[in-house]
Design an enzyme around this catalytic site. Structure first.
Site, PDB file in Angstrom:
ATOM      1  N   SER A 290     -25.569 -34.736  64.825  1.00 19.65           N
ATOM      2  CA  SER A 290     -24.660 -34.258  65.878  1.00 19.65           C
ATOM      3  C   SER A 290     -24.701 -32.739  65.900  1.00 19.65           C
ATOM      4  O   SER A 290     -25.262 -32.104  64.993  1.00 19.65           O
ATOM      5  CB  SER A 290     -23.232 -34.736  65.558  1.00 19.65           C
ATOM      6  OG  SER A 290     -22.271 -34.089  66.362  1.00 19.65           O
TER       7      SER A 290
ATOM      8  N   TYR B  68     -15.979 -35.856  59.979  1.00 21.06           N
ATOM      9  CA  TYR B  68     -17.122 -36.017  60.874  1.00 21.06           C
ATOM     10  C   TYR B  68     -18.213 -35.019  60.517  1.00 21.06           C
ATOM     11  O   TYR B  68     -19.400 -35.363  60.458  1.00 21.06           O
ATOM     12  CB  TYR B  68     -16.664 -35.834  62.316  1.00 21.06           C
ATOM     13  CG  TYR B  68     -17.661 -36.288  63.359  1.00 21.06           C
ATOM     14  CD1 TYR B  68     -18.065 -37.616  63.424  1.00 21.06           C
ATOM     15  CD2 TYR B  68     -18.195 -35.392  64.290  1.00 21.06           C
ATOM     16  CE1 TYR B  68     -18.967 -38.051  64.382  1.00 21.06           C
ATOM     17  CE2 TYR B  68     -19.095 -35.815  65.247  1.00 21.06           C
ATOM     18  CZ  TYR B  68     -19.485 -37.138  65.292  1.00 21.06           C
ATOM     19  OH  TYR B  68     -20.382 -37.557  66.241  1.00 21.06           O
TER      20      TYR B  68
END
Length: 286
Positions: free
Chosen positions: A147, A160
């Site tokens: 990501s 995350y």
């Protein structure tokens, strides 16, 4: 690396929606057979129906399995099933993932375990389970989805960030291992920016974070979705090209390139900028 896509077998996790579904459709366009998995079997079967509704894809072999990528045994059983059913595997795309938001103080250990089990361990399980079959195929590739949060750290996103930085480190080391050992398999790490998927809907948001920022979880989800700039179809096409060209790293979307630029030019001071932006937004809510 894969040199021939015609009749190659592509396995994709999280194929019931978003990037996973778009990837299934994109590789079908290359006449690839598909092994699709998702935590929700009905959604992945819908992906299969969408593909097979087009006449030119009717001859493709598509299998669907319910798989929880955080369960090692399920992933390894699925890999064996794919090999036994399709006869070979050329590509595994470890795409399944979830999001988590909250301060370090507010999040519990079980929250970190939850996201790491899916986002990081799911990638390790998928890589380890499929690698021997990819080697047997004679030409193979592993795609792991990180990501923009694997490029820069963000406030309230420690879980995350940790999972996506871990995916990046693992995949970059994997690629080097494969090259040094002269493997027929290669690896690519993908860093999508905001992609128009339903990940925000399934994200876990700490209640304490809502109190701190003055935004409800619903408002936070809507604000998160507003950052989604790139379509899943465009992301899938970019990933396909990366596999075809054996790229090490792929940035998807203008925001991904911006975050990469920030990390390169402002390797530590970007944090102060991000903090200031968030503080400014919080002040407007009060």
């Amino acid at each position: 690396m894969i040199k021939h896509f015609n009749h190659a077998v592509v396995a994709i996790t999280g194929a019931g929606s978003g990037i996973g579904r778009a990837l299934a459709i994109r590789f079908a366009q290359e006449n690839c057979h598909l092994a699709l998995s998702d935590l929700h079997l009905d959604s992945v079967e819908e992906t299969k129906q969408i593909i097979q509704s087009k006449a030119r894809f009717k001859d493709l072999k598509i299998t669907c399995q319910k798989v929880d990528v955080s369960d090692q045994q399920q992933v390894f059983d699925w890999a064996k099933y794919v090999f036994d059913t399709h006869g070979k595997v050329n590509l595994i795309i470890n795409n399944a993932g979830v999001a988590l938001s909250g301060t370090v103080a507010a999040l519990e250990i079980k929250d970190y375990q939850w996201i790491m089990n899916i986002n990081f361990w799911g990638v390790i399980y998928g890589t380890k389970a499929f690698l021997p079959y990819l080697e047997q195929s004679g030409e193979g590739h592993i795609v792991n989805i990180s990501s923009v949060f694997g490029l820069t750290a963000q406030p309230f996103m420690s879980g995350y960030n940790a999972s996506k930085y871990a995916v990046r480190g693992f995949t970059e080391a994997l690629r080097q291992d494969l090259e040094i050992s002269n493997s027929v398999v290669s690896a690519t790490c993908v860093h999508p920016g905001g992609i128009k998927t339903n990940i925000a809907q399934s994200a876990r948001i700490s209640e304490k974070l809502s109190k701190l920022t003055g935004k409800s979880s619903q408002d936070a989800t809507k604000e998160f979705e507003m950052t989604f700039l790139t379509s899943a179809e465009k992301a899938a096409n970019t990933i396909f090209k990366a596999v075809k060209n054996n790229k090490r790293r792929v940035l998807i979307g203008p925001d991904s390139k911006l975050y990469d630029w920030s990390a390169r030019l402002l390797p530590s001071s970007y944090q102060a900028i991000f903090t200031a932006v968030v503080r400014s937004r919080m002040a407007k809510k009060k």
